[in-house]
Design an enzyme around this catalytic site. Structure first.
Site, PDB file in Angstrom:
ATOM      1  N   ASP A 142      -1.050  -6.050  -0.417  1.00  0.00           N
ATOM      2  CA  ASP A 142      -1.413  -5.449   0.861  1.00  0.00           C
ATOM      3  C   ASP A 142      -2.916  -5.244   0.918  1.00  0.00           C
ATOM      4  O   ASP A 142      -3.526  -4.814  -0.077  1.00  0.00           O
ATOM      5  CB  ASP A 142      -0.754  -4.068   0.984  1.00  0.00           C
ATOM      6  CG  ASP A 142       0.351  -4.035   2.007  1.00  0.00           C
ATOM      7  OD1 ASP A 142       0.367  -4.897   2.909  1.00  0.00           O
ATOM      8  OD2 ASP A 142       1.217  -3.145   1.886  1.00  0.00           O
ATOM      9  N   GLU A 196       8.832  -4.556  10.690  1.00  0.00           N
ATOM     10  CA  GLU A 196       9.288  -3.255  10.173  1.00  0.00           C
ATOM     11  C   GLU A 196       9.673  -2.329  11.337  1.00  0.00           C
ATOM     12  O   GLU A 196       8.937  -2.216  12.334  1.00  0.00           O
ATOM     13  CB  GLU A 196       8.167  -2.599   9.342  1.00  0.00           C
ATOM     14  CG  GLU A 196       8.566  -1.218   8.828  1.00  0.00           C
ATOM     15  CD  GLU A 196       7.670  -0.660   7.734  1.00  0.00           C
ATOM     16  OE1 GLU A 196       6.720  -1.373   7.312  1.00  0.00           O
ATOM     17  OE2 GLU A 196       7.915   0.480   7.308  1.00  0.00           O
ATOM     18  N   ASP A 199       0.842  -1.204   0.000  1.00  0.00           N
ATOM     19  CA  ASP A 199       0.000   0.000   0.000  1.00  0.00           C
ATOM     20  C   ASP A 199       0.878   1.256   0.000  1.00  0.00           C
ATOM     21  O   ASP A 199       0.364   2.377  -0.105  1.00  0.00           O
ATOM     22  CB  ASP A 199      -1.014  -0.006   1.159  1.00  0.00           C
ATOM     23  CG  ASP A 199      -0.355  -0.072   2.512  1.00  0.00           C
ATOM     24  OD1 ASP A 199       0.882  -0.192   2.587  1.00  0.00           O
ATOM     25  OD2 ASP A 199      -1.091   0.002   3.523  1.00  0.00           O
ATOM     26  N   SER A 200       2.204   1.075   0.057  1.00  0.00           N
ATOM     27  CA  SER A 200       3.133   2.186  -0.186  1.00  0.00           C
ATOM     28  C   SER A 200       2.906   2.746  -1.594  1.00  0.00           C
ATOM     29  O   SER A 200       3.362   3.845  -1.913  1.00  0.00           O
ATOM     30  CB  SER A 200       4.585   1.730  -0.023  1.00  0.00           C
ATOM     31  OG  SER A 200       4.807   0.512  -0.713  1.00  0.00           O
ATOM     32  N   GLU A 247      -1.743  -5.606   8.506  1.00  0.00           N
ATOM     33  CA  GLU A 247      -0.949  -5.003   9.570  1.00  0.00           C
ATOM     34  C   GLU A 247      -1.603  -5.248  10.927  1.00  0.00           C
ATOM     35  O   GLU A 247      -2.836  -5.198  11.047  1.00  0.00           O
ATOM     36  CB  GLU A 247      -0.800  -3.494   9.327  1.00  0.00           C
ATOM     37  CG  GLU A 247      -0.013  -3.183   8.057  1.00  0.00           C
ATOM     38  CD  GLU A 247       0.271  -1.693   7.867  1.00  0.00           C
ATOM     39  OE1 GLU A 247      -0.048  -0.889   8.779  1.00  0.00           O
ATOM     40  OE2 GLU A 247       0.809  -1.343   6.804  1.00  0.00           O
ATOM     41  N   LYS A 257      -1.325  -9.356   2.762  1.00  0.00           N
ATOM     42  CA  LYS A 257      -0.614  -8.897   3.960  1.00  0.00           C
ATOM     43  C   LYS A 257      -1.525  -7.974   4.748  1.00  0.00           C
ATOM     44  O   LYS A 257      -2.171  -7.101   4.155  1.00  0.00           O
ATOM     45  CB  LYS A 257       0.684  -8.171   3.583  1.00  0.00           C
ATOM     46  CG  LYS A 257       1.434  -7.654   4.813  1.00  0.00           C
ATOM     47  CD  LYS A 257       2.862  -7.262   4.491  1.00  0.00           C
ATOM     48  CE  LYS A 257       3.019  -5.899   3.879  1.00  0.00           C
ATOM     49  NZ  LYS A 257       2.456  -4.778   4.675  1.00  0.00           N
TER      50      LYS A 257
HETATM   51  O1  KIV Z   1       3.539  -1.205   1.631  1.00  0.00           O
HETATM   52  C1  KIV Z   1       4.726  -1.524   1.756  1.00  0.00           C
HETATM   53  O2  KIV Z   1       5.561  -1.140   0.966  1.00  0.00           O
HETATM   54  C2  KIV Z   1       5.078  -2.379   2.896  1.00  0.00           C
HETATM   55  C3  KIV Z   1       6.489  -2.711   3.242  1.00  0.00           C
HETATM   56  C4  KIV Z   1       6.667  -3.913   4.064  1.00  0.00           C
HETATM   57  C5  KIV Z   1       7.585  -2.490   2.399  1.00  0.00           C
HETATM   58  O3  KIV Z   1       4.215  -2.791   3.580  1.00  0.00           O
END
Ligand code: KIV
Length: 298
Positions: free
Chosen positions: A101, A198, A62-63, A133, A131
């Site tokens: 993400d 992280e 999600d970056s 969080e 993924k």
């Molecule tokens: O969104 C992202 O880039 C991440 C990292 C672990 C690099 O979650």
């Protein structure tokens, strides 16, 4: 059908057969002590290069919100935007495991909503794992029950930027170290297959990596994790901001692209591009016919 090679996985540009990276393959890499390489990517061209360079795991992070879409943080990216970019990555990748993400808000309301959005990411975009969080144990159980592989993410979790009051290294006090360890164990026990750590002290990541049965992948977590991940744009200097301490710049794509574009603009301005060789031409026969017709019309 082979159980190790997906149909169409084919061979690498060098002609070697491609063995698809899977979640069980990552677990096996931890058992064998083989480091896992991971990078983010968000589009077809970059993902092809990353995959062909042999990276094991590609995260459509999600970056995306920050490095591709220009937002200040990751909070605003939507499920539809993640789907759009994950599809492009999926079309490019033949070997790496493709992970997407789950964006902020897509799993924070309820477990059922989280499962529904994760199913979309797998079904409509072809992600092979999602993924999430934070220590969302019930959601990890539910996703695992729904046959969706899960990668957990603990420590500095960017979707918590407002609660954390900025992007700060986490787990620096005894209590927070113990809490992080408990969360890591709980995620592994509830079915997460990999854990991203992280922005945590090296000592903490080292201990968690040694204790957990699942692979850890670090970003700003020191060298002792089972693997490492970086944001692609950090790696090649495309982020327009001073890098974090843990980033190593392997190339200066900004300088390369800037210089290429400036050179192109100058060539256009000086009528140097395109040249005659870069132009299409009529055949001699067509040119003669046109000349004849002009003469007859005159
Ligand atoms: O969104 C992202 O880039 C991440 C990292 C672990 C690099 O979650």
């Amino acid at each position: 059908m082979s159980l190790t090679n997906f149909p169409g996985a084919g061979s690498s540009p060098a002609g070697a057969p491609i063995t698809k990276v899977t979640m069980p393959a990552l677990a096996e890499m931890k058992r064998q002590g083989k480091p896992i390489s991971a990078l983010t990517a968000y589009d077809y061209a970059t993902s092809r290069l990353v995959d062909e360079a042999g990276i094991d795991l590609i995260l459509v992070g999600d970056s995306l919100a920050m490095v591709v879409l220009g937002h200040d943080n990751t909070l605003s990216v939507t499920v539809d935007e993640m789907l759009h970019h994950t599809r492009a990555v999926r079309r490019a990748v033949r070997r790496a495991l493709v992970v997407a993400d789950m964006p902020f808000g897509s799993y924070h309301g309820s477990v059922a909503e989280g499962v529904r959005h994760a199913v979309r990411v797998v079904k409509e975009a072809g992600a092979e794992a999602v993924k999430i969080e934070g220590p969302r144990i019930d959601l990890v159980h539910a996703l695992t029950d729904a046959e969706i592989p899960v990668i957990g993410h603990l420590g500095l979790t960017p979707q918590s930027v407002n609660r954390m009051g900025g992007y700060r290294v986490q787990a620096r006090t005894p209590d927070s170290v113990l809490r992080l360890k408990d969360d890591a164990h709980a995620l592994a026990e509830s079915g997460a297959g990999v854990l991203v750590l992280e922005g945590v002290p090296r000592e903490v990541a080292t201990a968690i990596t040694a204790e957990l049965p699942i692979p850890t992948i670090g970003i700003g977590a020191g060298p002792d994790c089972d693997g490492q991940i970086l944001v692609f744009h950090d790696l090649v200097n495309m982020t327009f901001a001073p890098p974090a301490k843990f980033v190593r710049r392997y190339a200066d794509a900004s300088a390369l692209i800037r210089s290429a574009v400036e050179h192109y603009r100058e060539d256009v301005e000086h009528h140097v591009f395109p040249s005659d060789e870069e132009s299409y031409h009529l055949s001699a026969a067509v040119r003669t016919t046109l000349e004849d017709r002009k003469l007859r019309q005159a």
